[in-house]
Scaffold this active site. Structure first.
Site, short mmCIF file in Angstrom:
data_model
loop_
_atom_site.label_atom_id
_atom_site.label_comp_id
_atom_site.label_asym_id
_atom_site.label_seq_id
_atom_site.Cartn_x
_atom_site.Cartn_y
_atom_site.Cartn_z
N LYS A 35 52.21 87.98 -89.79
CA LYS A 35 51.69 89.09 -88.98
C LYS A 35 51.51 90.33 -89.86
CE LYS A 35 53.19 90.01 -84.58
NZ LYS A 35 54.18 90.52 -83.62
N LYS A 204 63.38 102.43 -66.45
CA LYS A 204 62.36 101.45 -66.85
C LYS A 204 62.39 100.22 -65.93
CE LYS A 204 59.36 99.16 -69.03
NZ LYS A 204 57.98 99.45 -69.30
N CYS A 260 55.72 91.42 -68.60
CA CYS A 260 56.70 92.43 -68.17
C CYS A 260 57.26 92.22 -66.77
CB CYS A 260 56.07 93.81 -68.28
SG CYS A 260 55.51 94.16 -69.95
N ARG A 327 50.34 85.38 -70.90
CA ARG A 327 51.73 85.12 -70.56
C ARG A 327 51.96 85.30 -69.05
NH1 ARG A 327 54.68 88.80 -74.90
NH2 ARG A 327 52.74 89.95 -74.66
C1 UGA Z 1 53.35 96.85 -66.68
C2 UGA Z 1 53.53 98.30 -66.19
O1 UGA Z 1 52.43 98.68 -65.36
C3 UGA Z 1 53.63 99.27 -67.36
O2 UGA Z 1 53.90 100.58 -66.87
C4 UGA Z 1 54.78 98.82 -68.26
O3 UGA Z 1 54.91 99.65 -69.40
C5 UGA Z 1 54.55 97.39 -68.72
O4 UGA Z 1 54.43 96.52 -67.55
C6 UGA Z 1 55.73 96.97 -69.56
O5 UGA Z 1 56.87 96.95 -69.03
O6 UGA Z 1 55.59 96.81 -70.78
P1 UGA Z 1 51.27 95.42 -67.65
O7 UGA Z 1 52.17 94.24 -67.47
O8 UGA Z 1 50.56 95.61 -68.94
O9 UGA Z 1 52.12 96.79 -67.39
O10 UGA Z 1 50.14 95.36 -66.54
P2 UGA Z 1 49.88 95.95 -65.07
O11 UGA Z 1 48.62 96.70 -65.08
O12 UGA Z 1 51.08 96.64 -64.55
O13 UGA Z 1 49.63 94.60 -64.25
C7 UGA Z 1 50.67 93.65 -64.04
C8 UGA Z 1 50.20 92.55 -63.11
O14 UGA Z 1 50.09 93.03 -61.78
C9 UGA Z 1 48.83 91.96 -63.44
O15 UGA Z 1 48.87 90.55 -63.31
C10 UGA Z 1 47.90 92.57 -62.42
O16 UGA Z 1 46.79 91.77 -62.13
C11 UGA Z 1 48.83 92.67 -61.23
N1 UGA Z 1 48.43 93.71 -60.25
C12 UGA Z 1 48.44 95.03 -60.59
C13 UGA Z 1 48.04 93.33 -58.97
O17 UGA Z 1 48.01 92.13 -58.63
N2 UGA Z 1 47.67 94.31 -58.08
C14 UGA Z 1 47.70 95.63 -58.39
O18 UGA Z 1 47.38 96.47 -57.51
C15 UGA Z 1 48.08 95.98 -59.69
#
Ligand code: UGA
Length: 431
Positions: A35, A204, A260, A327
Site C-alpha cells: 500500500k 462516536k 461502520c 463491505r
Molecule cells: C457513517 C457515518 O455517516 C459517518 O458520520 C461516520 O464517520 C462513518 O460511518 C464512520 O463511522 O466511519 P458511512 O458508513 O460512510 O458513514 O456512510 P453513510 O452515508 O452514513 O451510509 C451508511 C449506510 O446507510 C449506507 O448503506 C446507506 O445507503 C444507508 N442509508 C443512509 C440509508 O439506507 N438511508 C439513509 O437515509 C441514509
C-alpha cells in the site's frame, strides 16, 4: 504542525491528505508495504471523489509523505494520530490488538513530549488502555498526552465532510492537548466540543448508533406504508420537517451497510452488555436491517412467481454511491439469497465490480452498463443510487427487458412516471 497518522485506511488517508492541505506536514504510516509503495507512486487504494488529486497535490508540494516506519513518524512529529482498523471479532466486540501494538511502538519511539490521538472508532475506555500501555512501555518516562478525536466523515463525501464538519469533538485530559488540537482544527471554523476522553469515545458510537436507528426506524415505517398503501417519501418529509427530528437519514431502502454502522452497532451492544446493560433497542435496529433484505427478496419473488431460472438484473453493488466499498453492502446478501433460490443474476456497478467479483458466486454475470443488465432480464433491482442510474433512458430499458418489472430499492424514481412508461414499479413503502 508536524503530524503522523498511523493507519492509511479510509479515515487515516483522508485525514492525512486534508491536514496536509490545511498546511501541515503529514506522514502517513501503514504496515502494508504494498500500500505504501503504491501511495508513493501516486496510486490510491480506494475510490473516493477528489482524494487522488488531493494526495497528488500535497505530495508534490512536500507536505504529505508515506512510510511503513512508525518510529520515523513518531520521531519527527509531535502529534500522532492512531487511525488503524478496529475490526469486529466473532462476538461483535471490536478487536483492539492493532491499537495496542501501535501504542507499544509509540511508547518506545517517543524522543520527547508527544500527543497521541485516537482517531479510529474505539470502545469507551480505549483511551485509558492506550495511556496505560504507553506508560508501561515508556521506560524513559517521557511526557505524553492521550486524546480522543473521533472522525465523522462519510465515504463518498469524505473530503467535504472532513473540511466542513458539523462539529469537532476533542476528548482531552490536559490543557496542552486541548490547545494543540484546537489550533490544528482552527482553520475549519467548526464548533468544537471539548470534553473528557470517555465522553468523546461514547459520542462516536452513540452518533453512529443513532443514525442507524433513524434508518431502521424509517424502514420499519416503510413496511407499514407498504401494508396500508401509504407513501414513505411523503411520510418522511412530513416527519423530517420537524426540526427536532430533521430530514437527513430518513431515506427508506434496502438497509444500511458499510464498514461502520454494522460493526459499530455490534460493538456498542457488546460494550453495554459487558457493563450490565442490555441494549435491546439497538438489537432491534439490527433485526430490522436484516428483515429489510429478506423483504426485498420476498418482494421480487411475489412479482416473479417462481425464482428458478428467472433473470434478475441488479444495478449497484457498493453499499452506497460514490465509493467502491462493498463491505457489508446489503445488496450482496440479497444477491446471495436470490442466487440460492435459483435465479440468474446480472449486475453492473460503476466502481465496485472488481471487489464484488471476489465475493459473489461465480455464476453472477458482470455487465458493461445498465442497459446490458436490463437485456433479457425479468426484473431490474436498483440497489445503489449512483447518479448514472437516475439518468437512464427507461423507454430503452423497458424495450430490452423480458418483463418490465422495476424494483426501486432506494426510492429514487417517480412511481407515476415509471408506471406511465409501462413498468410494474415497486419501491420501498411507496404507493
Ligand atoms: C457513517 C457515518 O455517516 C459517518 O458520520 C461516520 O464517520 C462513518 O460511518 C464512520 O463511522 O466511519 P458511512 O458508513 O460512510 O458513514 O456512510 P453513510 O452515508 O452514513 O451510509 C451508511 C449506510 O446507510 C449506507 O448503506 C446507506 O445507503 C444507508 N442509508 C443512509 C440509508 O439506507 N438511508 C439513509 O437515509 C441514509
Amino acid at each position: 504542525m508536524k503530524i503522523c497518522i498511523i493507519g492509511a485506511g479510509y479515515v487515516g488517508l483522508v485525514s492525512g491528505a486534508c491536514f496536509a492541505d490545511l498546511g501541515n506536514d503529514v506522514i502517513c504510516i501503514d504496515n502494508d508495504p504494498k500500500k505504501i509503495k503504491s501511495l508513493k507512486l501516486g496510486s490510491i487504494p480506494i475510490y473516493e471523489p477528489g482524494l487522488a488529486e488531493l494526495v497528488k497535490r500535497n505530495k508534490k508540494e512536500g507536505r504529505l509523505s508515506f512510510s511503513t516506519n512508525i518510529k520515523e513518524g513518531v520521531r519527527k512529529c509531535e502529534v500522532v494520530f492512531i487511525a488503524v482498523g478496529t475490526p469486529s471479532r466473532d462476538n461483535g466486540e471490536a478487536d483492539l490488538s492493532f491499537v495496542e501494538n501501535v501504542a507499544k511502538e509509540i511508547a518506545v519511539s517517543m524522543p520527547s513530549y508527544r500527543l497521541i490521538v485516537e482517531k479510529s472508532t474505539v470502545p469507551v475506555n480505549t483511551g485509558e488502555w492506550v495511556e496505560h500501555t504507553i506508560k508501561v512501555f515508556n521506560k524513559r518516562n517521557i511526557k505524553f498526552d492521550v486524546a480522543s478525536n473521533p472522525e465523522f466523515l462519510r465515504e463518498g463525501s469524505a473530503i467535504k465532510d472532513f473540511m466542513n464538519p458539523d462539529r469537532v469533538v476533542l476528548g482531552v485530559k490536559s490543557k496542552r492537548a486541548k490547545d494543540i488540537l484546537a489550533e490544528l482544527y482552527k482553520p475549519l471554523k467548526a464548533p468544537i466540543v471539548v470534553t473528557d476522553i470517555k465522553s468523546a469515545e461514547i459520542i462516536k458510537h452513540a452518533s453512529n448508533s443513532f443514525l442507524a436507528t433513524k434508518i431502521s426506524f424509517i424502514n420499519a415505517i416503510s413496511d407499514i406504508c407498504d401494508k396500508v398503501g401509504a407513501d414513505i417519501v411523503e411520510v418522511a418529509r412530513g416527519i423530517g420537517l420537524d426540526r427536532r427530528i430533521g430530514k437527513e437519514f430518513l431515506n427508506a431502502g434496502i438497509g444500511f451497510g458499510g464498514s461502520c454502522f454494522p460493526k459499530d452497532l455490534s460493538a456498542f451492544i457488546r460494550i453495554a452488555e459487558k457493563i450490565g446493560y442490555d441494549f435491546g433497542m439497538l438489537k432491534e435496529v439490527q433485526r430490522v436491517n436484516e428483515y429489510q433484505k429478506a423483504l426485498l427478496v420476498k418482494k421480487i419473488e411475489s412479482l416473479l412467481w417462481n425464482l428458478p431460472k428467472k433473470t434478475i438484473g441488479v444495478l449497484g453493488l457498493s453499499f452506497k454511491p460514490d465509493t467502491d466499498d462493498i463491505r457489508q453492502a446489503p445488496v450482496l446478501d440479497i444477491i446471495e439469497q436470490l442466487h440460492r433460490e435459483g435465479a440468474h443474476i446480472k449486475t453492473y456497478d460503476p466502481q465496485a465490480m472488481e471487489k464484488a467479483r471476489m465475493v459473489l458466486p461465480k455464476e453472477v454475470k458482470f455487465c458493461k452498463d445498465a442497459y446490458e443488465v436490463a437485456k433479457n432480464s425479468d426484473c431490474l433491482l436498483l440497489a445503489t443510487e449512483w447518479n448514472e442510474f437516475k439518468e437512464l433512458d427507461f423507454k430503452r430499458v423497458k424495450s430490452l427487458m423480458k418483463q418490465p418489472i422495476l424494483v426501486d430499492g432506494r426510492n429514487i424514481y417517480d412511481p407515476a412516471e415509471m408506471k406511465r412508461i409501462g413498468f410494474t414499479y415497486v419501491g420501498i413503502g411507496r404507493k
